[in-house]
Scaffold this motif. Structure first.
Motif, PDB file in Angstrom:
ATOM      1  N   UNK A  62     -41.546 -11.970 -34.687  1.00 53.92           N
ATOM      2  CA  UNK A  62     -41.781 -12.874 -35.766  1.00 53.92           C
ATOM      3  C   UNK A  62     -41.662 -12.403 -37.319  1.00 53.92           C
ATOM      4  N   UNK A 119     -39.351 -13.847 -39.893  1.00 55.73           N
ATOM      5  CA  UNK A 119     -39.521 -15.545 -40.148  1.00 55.73           C
ATOM      6  C   UNK A 119     -40.434 -15.639 -41.383  1.00 55.73           C
ATOM      7  N   UNK A 120     -41.078 -14.870 -41.732  1.00 58.21           N
ATOM      8  CA  UNK A 120     -41.784 -15.071 -43.156  1.00 58.21           C
ATOM      9  C   UNK A 120     -40.878 -15.356 -44.049  1.00 58.21           C
ATOM     10  N   UNK A 123     -40.317 -18.994 -43.779  1.00 60.07           N
ATOM     11  CA  UNK A 123     -41.557 -19.784 -43.892  1.00 60.07           C
ATOM     12  C   UNK A 123     -42.122 -19.952 -45.200  1.00 60.07           C
ATOM     13  N   UNK A 148     -47.093  -8.767 -27.048  1.00 61.57           N
ATOM     14  CA  UNK A 148     -47.649  -9.903 -27.533  1.00 61.57           C
ATOM     15  C   UNK A 148     -47.442  -9.767 -29.196  1.00 61.57           C
ATOM     16  N   UNK A 149     -47.436  -8.542 -29.500  1.00 63.22           N
ATOM     17  CA  UNK A 149     -47.483  -8.490 -31.045  1.00 63.22           C
ATOM     18  C   UNK A 149     -46.264  -9.132 -31.516  1.00 63.22           C
ATOM     19  N   UNK A 165     -44.437 -11.716 -30.803  1.00 62.24           N
ATOM     20  CA  UNK A 165     -44.524 -13.359 -31.108  1.00 62.24           C
ATOM     21  C   UNK A 165     -45.909 -13.711 -31.777  1.00 62.24           C
ATOM     22  N   UNK A 166     -46.693 -12.698 -32.248  1.00 62.28           N
ATOM     23  CA  UNK A 166     -47.769 -13.056 -33.185  1.00 62.28           C
ATOM     24  C   UNK A 166     -47.356 -13.405 -34.404  1.00 62.28           C
ATOM     25  N   UNK A 167     -48.093 -13.565 -35.358  1.00 60.39           N
ATOM     26  CA  UNK A 167     -47.673 -13.968 -36.805  1.00 60.39           C
ATOM     27  C   UNK A 167     -47.184 -12.817 -37.730  1.00 60.39           C
ATOM     28  N   UNK A 168     -47.428 -11.610 -37.423  1.00 61.46           N
ATOM     29  CA  UNK A 168     -46.868 -10.547 -38.025  1.00 61.46           C
ATOM     30  C   UNK A 168     -45.871  -9.898 -37.265  1.00 61.46           C
ATOM     31  N   UNK A 212     -43.599  -7.203 -35.046  1.00 65.74           N
ATOM     32  CA  UNK A 212     -44.098  -5.810 -34.825  1.00 65.74           C
ATOM     33  C   UNK A 212     -44.129  -4.928 -36.084  1.00 65.74           C
ATOM     34  N   UNK A 213     -43.678  -5.616 -37.170  1.00 65.19           N
ATOM     35  CA  UNK A 213     -43.739  -5.074 -38.369  1.00 65.19           C
ATOM     36  C   UNK A 213     -45.352  -4.842 -39.008  1.00 65.19           C
ATOM     37  N   UNK A 214     -46.210  -5.747 -38.914  1.00 61.11           N
ATOM     38  CA  UNK A 214     -47.267  -5.746 -38.938  1.00 61.11           C
ATOM     39  C   UNK A 214     -47.525  -6.574 -40.344  1.00 61.11           C
ATOM     40  N   UNK A 215     -48.901  -6.621 -40.620  1.00 55.35           N
ATOM     41  CA  UNK A 215     -49.330  -7.891 -41.626  1.00 55.35           C
ATOM     42  C   UNK A 215     -49.004  -7.438 -42.844  1.00 55.35           C
ATOM     43  N   UNK A 229     -46.339  -9.425 -45.379  1.00 54.14           N
ATOM     44  CA  UNK A 229     -46.914 -10.054 -46.590  1.00 54.14           C
ATOM     45  C   UNK A 229     -46.144  -9.635 -48.031  1.00 54.14           C
TER      46      UNK A 229
END
Lengths: 175, 496
Positions: B75, B78-79, B82, B231-232, B234-237, B239-242, B246
Motif C-alpha cells: 500500500x 497508494x499515498x 490518496x 500483513x504489513x 496491506x496495512x496503511x503504510x 512495506x516502506x513504513x510510516x 508520510x
C-alpha cells in the motif's frame, strides 16, 4: 503571530524531527526487507509501533506533514493580510483532517496488536481509514473553494479592480 | 478473440496516434503567435484545462511505475493517489488565483516570466529557467524511453515488426510527439490532453472492474490473500513504513504545487473564476485514473503470492502482465492507448515549458529579444526532442546516468519551485535573494544526495527533505533581507 510564523515554526520542528531521526537507532528493516519467496517483492520489516520512541516520532512526523499542508492551504486563502470569514471553516477542515490522520495511526497500532482481524468494506481497518477517510476528508476544502469562491477567494470587486490594473498597465506600455 | 489481441492493441494505439496527428493539424491553424504557442492565447475552457492538469500530472509513471510500486511494496505508494484531493486543493488555493492574475497582468508566456514580475530580479528568472531545463531533460528523456520501449514491445509481437529496434521505435514515437507539439504548440498539447485524459479515465474504470472480479471473493479475498502472506503489505503504510509514506505525502501533496508542467496550465484558463470548476474536475479525473494504479498493483501481488501467476521478471511488468493475461483484448487495447496517452501528455507539456525556457526566458534574462519567436519556438521544440532522445538512449545504457536523470525529476521541481513560487507568490515578504539561494541549494542538495548515494533514515524522500531545507532557507533569509521594491500593480495583485 502571522500564518507565516506558524509555518516557519512548523518547518523548524519538522527539520528537528528529521535531525533526531538521523541519530536514533533505526529498527531493523524499518523500510521493508526482501520477500522470503519472491525477489521482485518486499515484505514489511519491524514496525515503528514496536518501539515507543520511534512510534511517537513517526506520529509527529506525519502530523507535521498534515499540518504543513493545511497551513500552506490557509496561506493561500489570505486576502489583504487577513483570512476573514474563511478562517473558522479552514481551521475546522484542518482539524477534521488531523483527526482522521490520528485515527488512521491509532487504528494501525491496534491492527498490529490484535493480529489484523478487523475488515471494513474489503480492507483492514487502518487501511480503510486511509482509503475512505484520508482520501475523502479534504473534500471539505474543495467545497469551501467551489461554493464560497466569490465570497472568500476572489470577490467580484477584486476581479474588477484587477482588470482596471491590467488596462492601466497596457495604457502605460502603449505610451 | 484471443488471437486478435495484438491486432486490437495495435489498432487502438494506431487510432490514438492518428487522433494526435489530427489534433496537431487542427491546432496549427489556431497557433498564430508565440503567445498562442506557449499560453494557448490564455483562452482555455474549464474542461480542457481540468483534463490537462490531471493528465499532465499522472504521466506514464501512473500506468507503469505506480502499479509496479504497489506490487513491490504493497500500500505504500497508494499515498501518492490518496493525497490527490488535498494536493490539488493546495495547488488551487495557492496558484489558482495569484499565479493566474500575475500571468495576465504581465502578459507572461512562461513561469519564469511571472517569477520575474513577482521578484523583479533577472537572476531569479534565470535560475528558475535552469531548474526547469534540468528537470525537463531528465523527465522528457525518461518519458521518451518509456514510450519507445512500450511501442517496441507491442510491435515486436507482430510478424512484420518482430525485429524492430528500440532506436526505430523511438524515431517513430518521437515523430508523432514532435509533429503535434511543433505544429500546434500548447494548444495541440492541451487538446490532446483532453483526449488522453478521457482515454485514461475509461481505461482505469474498466480495469478496476476487471480487478474486482479476478478473485471470486472480490476485493476482500484479494486483500486477505495479501494479508495472509504479509500483513504489513496491506496495512496503511505498506512495506516502506510510516515515515517514508508520510514523506511521500508531503512530496506529492505540497510538491505538486511546484510542478511547472502542471501549474503553467493554471495560467492558461480564459476566466480566473474558472478555477473553482477546474479543481473538482481535475480531482475526479485523477482519482478515476488512480484506480488503475491501485487495482493492478494489488491484484498482481495477490495473484503471485497465491501461486495463481508466476513471479514477474520485474515489478514494472505488473501492468503489462495483467493486461496480457486477465484483461479482455479490447480493454487491453484501450489501456495501451491510455498508457501512450499518459506518457505523451506529460512529454508534450515538458517540451513546451523546456522550449519556453530555452528560447524565451534565458534570452530575455540576458536582454536579448528573439525575432519571429513562433518559428524559433518550433525549431527549438524539435532540437529539444532530439537531444532528449539521445539522452534517453545514453541513459538506458548507463545506470549512473539513469540515477542522475531521476535526481532531476518531481523532487527537484518541488524543492526548487515550491519556496519561490508557491510560497513566494502568497507571501509578499519573500525576497529575491532568498529565492535565488533556495533554488541553488535545493538543486545542489538533490544532486549531491542522489549522486553521493547518501542514505536518509526511515525512507524519507530526498525531494521532501530538500524542499523543507529550501523552505527554511527561503523564509529565514527573507526575514533578514530587505524587502524588494515591486511595481505598484504587482503589489496590489499580491494582496488580492
Amino acid at each position: 503571530m502571522k500564518t507565516i510564523h506558524y509555518l516557519y515554526a512548523l518547518i523548524c520542528v519538522f527539520l528537528l524531527i528529521i535531525l533526531f531521526l538521523f541519530f536514533t537507532s533505526t529498527p531493523a528493516n524499518v523500510t521493508g526487507q526482501p520477500h522470503p519467496r519472491f525477489d521482485t517483492m518486499l515484505s514489511g520489516g519491524d514496525s515503528l509501533s514496536t518501539k515507543s520512541n520511534t512510534h511517537i516520532l513517526g506520529y509527529l512526523f506525519g502530523l507535521c506533514t498534515v499540518l504543513t499542508l493545511c497551513v500552506f492551504l490557509i496561506l493561500g486563502a489570505i486576502r489583504k493580510n487577513s483570512l476573514g470569514a474563511i478562517r473558522p471553516w479552514l481551521l475546522l477542515s484542518s482539524l477534521v483532517y488531523m483527526i482522521v490522520y490520528t485515527l488512521t495511526f491509532l487504528s494501525d497500532t491496534h491492527y498490529i496488536k490484535t493480529n489484523h482481524t478487523h475488515f471494513f468494506n474489503g480492507w483492514p481497518m487502518p487501511t480503510a481509514w486511509m482509503i475512505f477517510g484520508m482520501w475523502s476528508a479534504p473534500v471539505l476544502f474543495v467545497c469551501i473553494y467551489v461554493f464560497k469562491f466569490r465570497d472568500w477567494i476572489l470577490p467580484l470587486e477584486d476581479e474588477e479592480r484587477f482588470y482596471d490594473l491590467v488596462a492601466e498597465r497596457k495604457k502605460r506600455q502603449n505610451k | 478473440m484471443e488471437e486478435l489481441r495484438n491486432p486490437i492493441i495495435l489498432t487502438s494505439v494506431g487510432l490514438y496516434m492518428v487522433l494526435c496527428i489530427a489534433v496537431g493539424i487542427w491546432a496549427l491553424r489556431r497557433t498564430k503567435s508565440s503567445h498562442d504557442f506557449f499560453m494557448a492565447g490564455r483562452n482555455l475552457g474549464v474542461i480542457v484545462t481540468a483534463f490537462a492538469v490531471f493528465s499532465t500530472t499522472l504521466s506514464g509513471f501512473g500506468f507503469v511505475g505506480g502499479p509496479g510500486l504497489v506490487y513491490r511494496m504493497g500500500m505504500s505508494s497508494i499515498w501518492m493517489v490518496v493525497i490527490a484531493v488535498l494536493g490539488f486543493s493546495v495547488t488551487n488555493f495557492l496558484h489558482g488565483k495569484k499565479l493566474r492574475l500575475l500571468s495576465e497582468l504581465g502578459d507572461s508566456k512562461s513561469l519564469p516570466d511571472v517569477v520575474f514580475l513577482r521578484y523583479n530580479n533577472n537572476y531569479t528568472r534565470v535560475l528558475i529557467a535552469i531548474a526547469i531545463i534540468l528537470g525537463v531533460f531528465g523527465y522528457l528523456a525518461t518519458q521518451i524511453l518509456a514510450m519507445s520501449v512500450v511501442l517496441k514491445d507491442i510491435l515486436n509481437e507482430t510478424e512484420l515488426f518482430a525485429e524492430l529496434t528500440l532506436g526505430t521505435s523511438m524515431i517513430f514515437s518521437c515523430s508523432i510527439l514532435v509533429f503535434y507539439s511543433v505544429t500546434g504548440g500548447i494548444i495541440a498539447s492541451v487538446y490532446t490532453d483532453l483526449i488522453q485524459g478521457g482515454v485514461m479515465i475509461v481505461a482505469a474504470i474498466l480495469i478496476f472492474f476487471t480487478v474486482m472480479y479476478t478473485f471470486d471473493g472480490g476485493i476482500t479475498e484479494m486483500n486477505q490473500v495479501i494479508q495472509s502472506d504479509d500483513p504489513a503489505a496491506i496495512g496503511p503504510w505498506g512495506t516502506l513504513g510510516m515515515i517514508g509514506c508520510m514523506s511521500w505525502v508531503l512530496m506529492f501533496g505540497l510538491g505538486g504545487s511546484g510542478q511547472p508542467h502542471v501549474i503553467t496550465k493554471l495560467m492558461m484558463n480564459k476566466k480566473v473564476s474558472d478555477v473553482k470548476h477546474i479543481l473538482p474536475i481535475s480531482i475526479l479525473g485523477y482519482l478515476f485514473s488512480g484506480l488503475l494504479w491501485i487495482g493492478i498493483g494489488l491484484v498482481m501481488r495477490a495473484l503471485v503470492v497465491s501461486g495463481r501467476h508466476p513471479e514477474l521478471a520485474g515489478a514494472d511488468e505488473a501492468a503489462s502482465q495483467f493486461l496480457q493475461h486477465y484483461a479482455h483484448p479490447v480493454l487491453a487495447g484501450i489501456v495501451f492507448a491510455g498508457l501512450f496517452a499518459a506518457i505523451m501528455s506529460t512529454a508534450d507539456a515538458f517540451l513546451n515549458i523546456g522550449t519556453a525556457a530555452v528560447m524565451h526566458d534565458i534570452p530575455k534574462a540576458i536582454g536579448k529579444t528573439i525575432k519571429n519567436e513562433l518559428q524559433w519556438a518550433r525549431i527549438t521544440t524539435v532540437i529539444i526532442t532530439i537531444i532528449a532522445a539521445f539522452f534517453a538512449v545514453w541513459a538506458s545504457n548507463n545506470g549512473d546516468l539513469v540515477a542522475l536523470l531521476g535526481a532531476f525529476g518531481w523532487g527537484t521541481f518541488a524543492a526548487a519551485i515550491v519556496p519561490v513560487v508557491t510560497l513566494g507568490f502568497n507571501w509578499r515578504r519573500g525576497t529575491a535573494i532568498a529565492a535565488n539561494v533556495s533554488i541553488v541549494v535545493s538543486l545542489l542538495m538533490n544532486f549531491i544526495v542522489k549522486i553521493g548515494k547518501i542514505s536518509i533514515p526511515y525512507g524519507i524522500d530526498v525531494g521532501a527533505l530538500s524542499m523543507l531545507v529550501a523552505l527554511f532557507l527561503f523564509i529565514t533569509i527573507s526575514f533578514f533581507t530587505r524587502e524588494d521594491k515591486l511595481e505598484s500593480d504587482v503589489e496590489e495583485v499580491l494582496q488580492m
